[in-house]
Design a protein around this motif. Structure first.
Motif, PDB file in Angstrom:
ATOM      1  N   TYR A 173       0.851 -14.177  -1.577  1.00  0.00           N
ATOM      2  CA  TYR A 173       2.052 -14.724  -0.850  1.00  0.00           C
ATOM      3  C   TYR A 173       2.386 -13.978   0.399  1.00  0.00           C
ATOM      4  O   TYR A 173       2.089 -12.906   0.622  1.00  0.00           O
ATOM      5  N   GLN A 174       2.936 -14.630   1.213  1.00  0.00           N
ATOM      6  CA  GLN A 174       3.475 -14.195   2.616  1.00  0.00           C
ATOM      7  C   GLN A 174       4.977 -13.872   2.504  1.00  0.00           C
ATOM      8  O   GLN A 174       5.591 -14.871   2.375  1.00  0.00           O
ATOM      9  N   THR A 175       5.127 -12.590   2.677  1.00  0.00           N
ATOM     10  CA  THR A 175       6.537 -12.219   2.550  1.00  0.00           C
ATOM     11  C   THR A 175       7.124 -11.796   4.141  1.00  0.00           C
ATOM     12  O   THR A 175       6.139 -11.387   4.780  1.00  0.00           O
ATOM     13  N   PRO A 176       8.231 -11.728   4.586  1.00  0.00           N
ATOM     14  CA  PRO A 176       9.039 -11.048   5.474  1.00  0.00           C
ATOM     15  C   PRO A 176       8.283  -9.507   5.954  1.00  0.00           C
ATOM     16  O   PRO A 176       7.958  -9.267   7.170  1.00  0.00           O
ATOM     17  N   ALA A 177       8.030  -8.947   4.782  1.00  0.00           N
ATOM     18  CA  ALA A 177       7.477  -7.681   4.661  1.00  0.00           C
ATOM     19  C   ALA A 177       5.911  -7.526   4.778  1.00  0.00           C
ATOM     20  O   ALA A 177       5.367  -6.180   5.085  1.00  0.00           O
ATOM     21  N   GLY A 178       5.097  -8.530   4.534  1.00  0.00           N
ATOM     22  CA  GLY A 178       3.737  -8.379   4.595  1.00  0.00           C
ATOM     23  C   GLY A 178       3.164  -9.228   3.350  1.00  0.00           C
ATOM     24  O   GLY A 178       4.156  -9.936   2.654  1.00  0.00           O
ATOM     25  N   GLU A 179       2.147  -9.124   3.270  1.00  0.00           N
ATOM     26  CA  GLU A 179       1.175  -9.874   2.170  1.00  0.00           C
ATOM     27  C   GLU A 179       1.496  -9.241   0.793  1.00  0.00           C
ATOM     28  O   GLU A 179       1.515  -8.096   0.520  1.00  0.00           O
ATOM     29  N   ALA A 180       1.769  -9.940  -0.232  1.00  0.00           N
ATOM     30  CA  ALA A 180       1.850  -9.605  -1.650  1.00  0.00           C
ATOM     31  C   ALA A 180       0.721 -10.248  -2.707  1.00  0.00           C
ATOM     32  O   ALA A 180       0.896 -11.489  -2.179  1.00  0.00           O
ATOM     33  N   ALA A 181       0.391  -9.798  -3.656  1.00  0.00           N
ATOM     34  CA  ALA A 181      -0.564 -10.237  -4.477  1.00  0.00           C
ATOM     35  C   ALA A 181       0.452 -10.453  -5.786  1.00  0.00           C
ATOM     36  O   ALA A 181       0.684  -9.333  -6.115  1.00  0.00           O
ATOM     37  N   VAL A 215       4.384 -12.083 -18.342  1.00  0.00           N
ATOM     38  CA  VAL A 215       4.591 -10.774 -17.417  1.00  0.00           C
ATOM     39  C   VAL A 215       4.038 -10.821 -16.285  1.00  0.00           C
ATOM     40  O   VAL A 215       2.787 -11.217 -15.770  1.00  0.00           O
ATOM     41  N   ALA A 216       4.650 -10.596 -15.166  1.00  0.00           N
ATOM     42  CA  ALA A 216       4.471 -11.063 -13.804  1.00  0.00           C
ATOM     43  C   ALA A 216       4.250  -9.611 -13.198  1.00  0.00           C
ATOM     44  O   ALA A 216       5.132  -8.854 -13.054  1.00  0.00           O
ATOM     45  N   VAL A 217       3.104  -9.312 -12.519  1.00  0.00           N
ATOM     46  CA  VAL A 217       2.724  -8.017 -11.854  1.00  0.00           C
ATOM     47  C   VAL A 217       2.702  -8.154 -10.326  1.00  0.00           C
ATOM     48  O   VAL A 217       1.712  -9.336  -9.803  1.00  0.00           O
ATOM     49  N   VAL A 218       3.094  -7.717  -9.409  1.00  0.00           N
ATOM     50  CA  VAL A 218       3.092  -7.603  -7.997  1.00  0.00           C
ATOM     51  C   VAL A 218       2.832  -6.262  -7.400  1.00  0.00           C
ATOM     52  O   VAL A 218       3.339  -5.321  -7.643  1.00  0.00           O
ATOM     53  N   PHE A 219       1.667  -6.769  -6.369  1.00  0.00           N
ATOM     54  CA  PHE A 219       1.213  -5.621  -5.509  1.00  0.00           C
ATOM     55  C   PHE A 219       1.803  -5.835  -4.022  1.00  0.00           C
ATOM     56  O   PHE A 219       1.443  -7.040  -3.879  1.00  0.00           O
ATOM     57  N   GLY A 220       2.548  -5.145  -3.392  1.00  0.00           N
ATOM     58  CA  GLY A 220       3.026  -5.498  -2.308  1.00  0.00           C
ATOM     59  C   GLY A 220       4.233  -4.345  -1.785  1.00  0.00           C
ATOM     60  O   GLY A 220       4.707  -3.777  -2.320  1.00  0.00           O
ATOM     61  N   PRO A 221       5.057  -4.739  -0.760  1.00  0.00           N
ATOM     62  CA  PRO A 221       6.048  -4.263  -0.063  1.00  0.00           C
ATOM     63  C   PRO A 221       7.222  -3.961  -1.294  1.00  0.00           C
ATOM     64  O   PRO A 221       7.449  -5.056  -2.101  1.00  0.00           O
ATOM     65  N   SER A 222       7.588  -3.014  -1.422  1.00  0.00           N
ATOM     66  CA  SER A 222       8.715  -2.655  -2.897  1.00  0.00           C
ATOM     67  C   SER A 222       9.708  -3.957  -3.121  1.00  0.00           C
ATOM     68  O   SER A 222       9.731  -4.431  -4.063  1.00  0.00           O
ATOM     69  N   GLU A 223      10.597  -3.828  -2.052  1.00  0.00           N
ATOM     70  CA  GLU A 223      11.584  -4.929  -2.367  1.00  0.00           C
ATOM     71  C   GLU A 223      11.096  -6.228  -2.660  1.00  0.00           C
ATOM     72  O   GLU A 223      11.694  -7.038  -3.342  1.00  0.00           O
ATOM     73  N   GLU A 224      10.094  -6.803  -1.699  1.00  0.00           N
ATOM     74  CA  GLU A 224       9.740  -8.004  -1.768  1.00  0.00           C
ATOM     75  C   GLU A 224       8.971  -8.302  -3.164  1.00  0.00           C
ATOM     76  O   GLU A 224       8.950  -9.220  -3.986  1.00  0.00           O
ATOM     77  N   ALA A 225       8.085  -7.173  -3.596  1.00  0.00           N
ATOM     78  CA  ALA A 225       7.560  -7.172  -5.052  1.00  0.00           C
ATOM     79  C   ALA A 225       8.295  -7.540  -5.969  1.00  0.00           C
ATOM     80  O   ALA A 225       8.289  -8.515  -6.755  1.00  0.00           O
ATOM     81  N   LYS A 226       9.677  -6.853  -6.055  1.00  0.00           N
ATOM     82  CA  LYS A 226      10.536  -7.080  -6.919  1.00  0.00           C
ATOM     83  C   LYS A 226      11.134  -8.565  -7.060  1.00  0.00           C
ATOM     84  O   LYS A 226      11.215  -9.117  -7.939  1.00  0.00           O
TER      85      LYS A 226
END
Length: 303
Positions: A173-181, A215-226
């Motif tokens: 995913y493309q988030t304002p703070a960078g890419e997240a998986a 269960v959703a698990v996200v690797f990426g910028p902290s706030e965006e990941a949540k």
């Protein structure tokens, strides 16, 4: 017994050798076909259930090269399709078959080719990946250790617990703070997911969220990941049998229905009594061969 076993083996060999592609579809005719080997890594192809592959050249309005891979089921075909597809060719999936078409045939010719393949069979699994900000073509379907290590090595196999029967969907995913998986684990029951989410929360740099058996698990910028993890929601569909008439809200309707039923029973009894009376009246007037009245038999038993 040996004869039956021999027939089963022969049938299986014939089925395995049966060509996948038709000799003709739409305006295209087959020129030649050739077998195709398993793609590498072989362990990943085997995990997706690879059975056979075939390439065929067709002539028609233009030259076409079509390659298809056959998996053991449609879920494995979905994972294989997401793994192999490239923007340089047209890719399709139908049931347990994955097709790559090199060329630009008309839409109706593609439809004719897909129609020539076996029926789709079982449906594909539901997609739990949020659509917003998802990177196109980044989706991956995980069925085991080989595919997890290939596409998301930050998720340890011992934490994923494939022995518990999860199926996993990945996407970027493309988030304002960078890419997240994002990885969405679908477990057989919510109870298993409740236990596993605690294990995922221990992973460094990961945000975890549970919704039902997911269960959703996200690797990426902290706030965006949540936020991304919280966007995964499980919505169960509950089917109920609806009554043809509901008296629960109005007791008066129930009483009226009871009186109606009693009235029908009384009318039936009156009608039956009238018919019996008419029949006996006809007998008394001599319209039948039976005597009008029968003598009473007395036993003359006296003390």
């Amino acid at each position: 017994m040996k004869l039956a076993l021999g027939l089963l083996v022969a049938t299986a060999l014939l089925a395995a050798d049966k060509p996948i592609f038709p000799d003709q579809f739409g305006k295209y005719k087959l020129v030649e076909r050739a077998a195709v080997g398993s793609p590498e890594p072989a362990a990943l192809a085997s995990e997706y259930g690879f059975e056979a592959a075939e390439s065929a050249h067709y002539k028609g309005p233009q030259k076409l090269t079509v390659t298809t891979w056959r998996m053991k089921d449609s879920t494995g075909a979905l994972g294989f399709y997401q793994w192999q597809r490239t923007p340089q060719a047209a890719w399709f999936q139908k049931g347990r078959h994955v097709l790559q078409v090199e060329g630009t045939p008309a839409k109706k010719d593609i439809q004719a080719l897909l129609a020539a393949l076996p029926p789709a069979g079982e449906p594909l699994p539901p997609v739990y990946l949020p659509a917003k900000d998802r990177t196109a073509g980044s989706e991956r379907y995980i069925l085991g250790q080989a595919s997890l290590r290939q596409f998301e090595s930050r998720l340890p196999v011992e934490v994923a617990r494939f022995d518990l029967g999860p199926e996993i969907q990945l996407a970027k995913y493309q988030t304002p703070a960078g890419e997240a998986a994002l990885a969405v684990f679908s477990y057989p029951t919510p109870q298993i997911a409740r236990i596993q989410v605690k294990e995922f929360e221990k992973l460094p740099g990961a945000a975890a969220h549970r919704s039902g058996p997911l269960v959703a698990v996200v690797f990426g910028p902290s706030e965006e990941a949540k936020h991304l993890a919280a966007a995964v929601e499980y919505r169960a569909s509950v089917m109920t049998n609806e009554p043809t008439r509901d008296y629960e809200g109005n007791p008066g309707d129930l009483l009226i229905a009871i009186f109606q039923m009693v009235g029908y029973i009384i009318l039936f009894c009156i009608g039956a009594g009238v018919l019996v009376g008419v029949f006996h009246r006809i007998q008394d007037r001599g319209f039948t061969n039976q005597p009008a009245t029968e003598a009473m038999i007395r036993l003359h038993i006296e003390d």
